[in-house]
Design an enzyme around this catalytic site. Structure first.
Site, mmCIF file in Angstrom:
data_model
loop_
_atom_site.group_PDB
_atom_site.id
_atom_site.type_symbol
_atom_site.label_atom_id
_atom_site.label_comp_id
_atom_site.label_asym_id
_atom_site.label_seq_id
_atom_site.Cartn_x
_atom_site.Cartn_y
_atom_site.Cartn_z
ATOM 1 N NE ARG A 166 40.965 58.882 37.668
ATOM 2 C CZ ARG A 166 41.094 58.175 36.566
ATOM 3 N NH1 ARG A 166 42.274 57.748 36.189
ATOM 4 N NH2 ARG A 166 40.056 57.874 35.825
ATOM 5 N N GLY A 182 47.384 56.026 39.988
ATOM 6 C CA GLY A 182 46.905 54.647 39.867
ATOM 7 C C GLY A 182 46.018 54.378 38.660
ATOM 8 N N GLY A 183 45.606 55.430 37.953
ATOM 9 C CA GLY A 183 44.874 55.243 36.696
ATOM 10 C C GLY A 183 43.490 54.637 36.856
ATOM 11 C CB CYS A 239 44.112 49.700 37.404
ATOM 12 S SG CYS A 239 44.449 48.353 38.518
ATOM 13 N N GLY A 255 32.701 47.627 25.697
ATOM 14 C CA GLY A 255 34.136 47.562 25.434
ATOM 15 C C GLY A 255 34.824 48.871 25.765
ATOM 16 C CG HIS A 269 44.655 15.592 50.154
ATOM 17 N ND1 HIS A 269 43.641 15.603 49.227
ATOM 18 C CD2 HIS A 269 44.172 15.004 51.268
ATOM 19 C CE1 HIS A 269 42.580 15.036 49.755
ATOM 20 N NE2 HIS A 269 42.857 14.654 51.006
HETATM 21 C C1 LIG Z 1 35.405 48.533 35.814
HETATM 22 C C2 LIG Z 1 36.727 47.992 35.368
HETATM 23 C C3 LIG Z 1 37.227 46.862 35.962
HETATM 24 C C4 LIG Z 1 38.460 46.355 35.559
HETATM 25 N N1 LIG Z 1 38.921 45.227 36.185
HETATM 26 C C5 LIG Z 1 40.109 44.720 35.809
HETATM 27 C C6 LIG Z 1 40.635 43.574 36.465
HETATM 28 O O1 LIG Z 1 40.029 43.021 37.384
HETATM 29 N N2 LIG Z 1 41.832 43.106 36.062
HETATM 30 C C7 LIG Z 1 42.549 43.692 35.051
HETATM 31 O O2 LIG Z 1 43.642 43.226 34.718
HETATM 32 N N3 LIG Z 1 42.078 44.781 34.411
HETATM 33 C C8 LIG Z 1 40.883 45.305 34.769
HETATM 34 N N4 LIG Z 1 40.419 46.435 34.149
HETATM 35 C C9 LIG Z 1 41.247 47.032 33.081
HETATM 36 C C10 LIG Z 1 42.392 47.856 33.665
HETATM 37 O O3 LIG Z 1 41.856 48.851 34.508
HETATM 38 C C11 LIG Z 1 43.207 48.478 32.549
HETATM 39 O O4 LIG Z 1 43.653 47.466 31.673
HETATM 40 C C12 LIG Z 1 44.419 49.210 33.101
HETATM 41 O O5 LIG Z 1 44.045 50.218 34.011
HETATM 42 C C13 LIG Z 1 45.239 49.830 31.963
HETATM 43 O O6 LIG Z 1 46.334 50.483 32.497
HETATM 44 P P1 LIG Z 1 47.037 51.683 31.736
HETATM 45 O O7 LIG Z 1 48.218 52.037 32.575
HETATM 46 O O8 LIG Z 1 47.264 51.350 30.319
HETATM 47 O O9 LIG Z 1 45.975 52.896 31.733
HETATM 48 P P2 LIG Z 1 44.991 53.516 32.812
HETATM 49 O O10 LIG Z 1 44.910 52.709 34.030
HETATM 50 O O11 LIG Z 1 43.740 53.824 32.075
HETATM 51 O O12 LIG Z 1 45.699 54.874 33.233
HETATM 52 C C14 LIG Z 1 45.875 55.929 32.353
HETATM 53 C C15 LIG Z 1 46.045 57.203 33.146
HETATM 54 O O13 LIG Z 1 46.486 58.227 32.258
HETATM 55 C C16 LIG Z 1 45.921 59.452 32.655
HETATM 56 N N5 LIG Z 1 45.965 60.367 31.504
HETATM 57 C C17 LIG Z 1 45.333 60.226 30.312
HETATM 58 N N6 LIG Z 1 45.648 61.239 29.480
HETATM 59 C C18 LIG Z 1 46.493 62.032 30.180
HETATM 60 C C19 LIG Z 1 47.185 63.221 29.867
HETATM 61 N N7 LIG Z 1 47.086 63.808 28.669
HETATM 62 N N8 LIG Z 1 47.973 63.784 30.826
HETATM 63 C C20 LIG Z 1 48.093 63.214 32.047
HETATM 64 N N9 LIG Z 1 47.473 62.074 32.388
HETATM 65 C C21 LIG Z 1 46.699 61.481 31.461
HETATM 66 C C22 LIG Z 1 44.514 59.064 33.068
HETATM 67 O O14 LIG Z 1 43.973 60.041 33.939
HETATM 68 C C23 LIG Z 1 44.761 57.731 33.768
HETATM 69 O O15 LIG Z 1 44.926 57.907 35.146
HETATM 70 C C24 LIG Z 1 39.197 46.983 34.535
HETATM 71 C C25 LIG Z 1 38.704 48.150 33.940
HETATM 72 C C26 LIG Z 1 37.485 48.658 34.344
HETATM 73 C C27 LIG Z 1 36.970 49.917 33.698
#
Ligand SMILES: Cc1cc2nc3c(=O)[nH]c(=O)nc-3n(C[C@H](O)[C@H](O)[C@H](O)COP(=O)(O)OP(=O)(O)OC[C@H]3O[C@@H](n4cnc5c(N)ncnc54)[C@H](O)[C@@H]3O)c2cc1C
Length: 463
Positions: free
Chosen positions: A36, A40-41, A43, A269, A442
């Site tokens: 991306r 920050g993914g 999240c 989901g 309190h």
């Molecule tokens: C609308 C929404 C609201 C949410 N709200 C909450 C909340 O309030 N609280 C909470 O705890 N969780 C929430 N979540 C869930 C949370 O976002 C995820 O659990 C969390 O982001 C997972 O983190 P991760 O590091 O596993 O992956 P991700 O955050 O999904 O990051 C993965 C990253 O890997 C990158 N990537 C993938 N494949 C490749 C590749 N081959 N090469 C290079 N980069 C790659 C992607 O581009 C992405 O940036 C929410 C999710 C959504 C969709």
């Protein structure tokens, strides 16, 4: 020659970037690959942070339009500027993603820009260049689950990503799926004026919540104008010029009916995302649902390759991914990294908020565990009354014999913050009495937690 690192993390979500930072703190030479344009993914870019920015803005609007009269505050006509609201959301996201960039620089982590694919057990390729490392972590996260017959175009039929970008409030929003993401984003648009209908396959929303809390939650959302079609499945969607016609049927079978929507949010989901990673080149095993298989120390079946976060089993939550990132970095450094999966809170950021940790009453019953229940309503709390936020209650579940806390569930104002005390208590193996004997300031909402803990022993004071 491939550039080599001690650790390469694929994905910069909360699992990946936190793992990279902790590993760098522990002295490793670290790279993180992200395809991306910003770090920050899910999240930070399209998940937790933008959804909370819109939840906050829509809540402020709703409170200003409907909640001030009781406080003796008169305002004129209250309007909102959706373009500005969306711009603010963008600014919040950007500040957060730039923050990770700063942390990468501070910790001397190399950001490899582009998509990674395995070219061997300890080597990857990104944009034509090869990189190798002693350890590689898969932290590629998750994506929205598709539904047959409901084609997402991110305009009329949207996932959470499109629902965060709408430039007009839909008159009728149909949410497919009564889980956290659907209800949070449904709340955003309902507060701004959308008529929201939730179609859910099961006979209840948020099936992971304690039953009693779930019932109160659905009642609250119904009062806010939500309509629920429980026990129904969506079998098809046709997009026309003015909207979408959905066909729905009772899950158990029966006559089909149609539902008209301006926007449909598909939120049934999320599933593990490993597309393009070429896991086969490394020989990494996944299960039937595509989750990367790991042992308790996040090791896959291939020596030197690990996985954390949404791409492996467990709740798909940012803080779960972060804890796994820290634990894995510490394990790789020879330390004793560990995650206690019995003490991972879950929060639904609607209003009232819903927060929980540990086991539900239904789970304890099914496991044959004898337990005590302590409950206390916000209605009997002085601060909640002063705030005009009396909806909801806290509930603690403790072992009948030892009084050890087994679960805690709160629906009410700021439940997401209040649950932290009970997460700490469970982490420390506390009893309900331990919480009950702690002095709580309190008047605060936290006294509801204390009183619920007292109630587990039948001695709540203020009810
Ligand atoms: C609308 C929404 C609201 C949410 N709200 C909450 C909340 O309030 N609280 C909470 O705890 N969780 C929430 N979540 C869930 C949370 O976002 C995820 O659990 C969390 O982001 C997972 O983190 P991760 O590091 O596993 O992956 P991700 O955050 O999904 O990051 C993965 C990253 O890997 C990158 N990537 C993938 N494949 C490749 C590749 N081959 N090469 C290079 N980069 C790659 C992607 O581009 C992405 O940036 C929410 C999710 C959504 C969709």
């Amino acid at each position: 020659m491939a550039e080599t690192f001690d650790l390469i993390v694929i994905g910069s979500g909360p699992g990946g970037y936190v793992c990279a930072i902790r590993a760098a703190q522990l002295g490793m030479k670290v790279a993180c690959v992200e395809k991306r344009a910003t770090l920050g993914g899910t999240c930070l870019n399209i998940g937790c942070i933008p959804s909370k920015a819109l939840l906050q803005s829509s809540e402020v609007f709703h409170q200003t339009a409907h909640g001030l009269k009781d406080h003796g505050i008169a305002v004129g006509e209250v309007n909102f500027d959706l373009a500005r609201m969306q711009a603010r959301k963008g600014e919040v996201v950007s500040a957060n993603t730039k923050g990770i960039e700063f942390l990468f620089k501070k910790n001397k982590i190399t950001w490899i820009k582009g998509a990674a694919r395995f070219i061997g057990p300890n080597a990857i390729e990104v944009g034509g260049s090869a990189y190798s490392a002693k350890s590689i972590v898969i932290a590629t996260g998750s994506e929205s689950v598709p539904l047959k017959g409901v084609e997402v175009d991110e305009k009329r039929i949207v996932t959470s990503t499109g629902a965060l970008e709408l430039d007009k409030v839909p008159g009728r929003l149909v949410v497919i799926g009564g889980g956290v993401i659907g209800l949070e984003l449904g709340s955003v648009w309902a507060r701004l004026g959308a008529k929201v209908t939730v179609v859910e396959f099961l006979e209840r929303i948020t099936p992971f919540l304690d039953g009693e809390i779930c019932k109160a939650f659905q009642q609250s959302l119904t009062k806010q104008g939500f309509t629920f079609k429980l026990g129904h499945k969506v079998t098809g969607a046709t997009t026309g010029k003015d909207g979408v016609t959905l066909t729905i049927e009772p899950a158990k079978g029966g006559a089909a009916e149609t539902l008209e929507a301006d926007i449909v949010l598909l939120a049934i989901g999320r599933r593990a995302y490993t597309e393009g990673l070429n896991l086969a080149a490394a020989g990494v095993a996944t299960d039937a649902r595509g989750l990367v298989l790991t042992d308790a120390h996040y090791a896959t079946n291939v020596p030197g390759i690990y996985a954390i976060g949404d791409v492996i089993a467990g709740p798909m939550l940012a803080h779960k991914a972060e804890e796994e990132g820290v634990a894995l970095a510490e394990l790789l450094a020879g330390q004793a990294g560990h995650v206690n999966y019995d003490a991972i809170p879950g929060v639904v950021y609607t209003w009232p908020e819903v927060a929980s940790v540990g086991r539900t009453e239904e789970e304890l019953k099914a496991a044959g565990v004898a337990y005590k229940v302590g409950k206390f309503p916000f209605m009997a709390n002085g601060r909640a009354r002063a705030m005009g936020e009396m909806e909801g209650f806290a509930k603690v579940l403790s072992d009948k014999t030892t009084d050890r806390l087994l679960g805690a569930h709160i629906i009410g104002p700021d439940a997401g913050t209040l649950i932290a005390e009970l997460v700490t208590a469970i982490e420390f193996g506390a009893s309900a009495e331990d919480v009950a004997r702690v002095c709580h300031a309190h008047p605060t909402l936290s006294e509801v937690v204390k009183e619920a803990a007292l109630a587990a022993d039948g001695r709540a004071l203020h009810i």
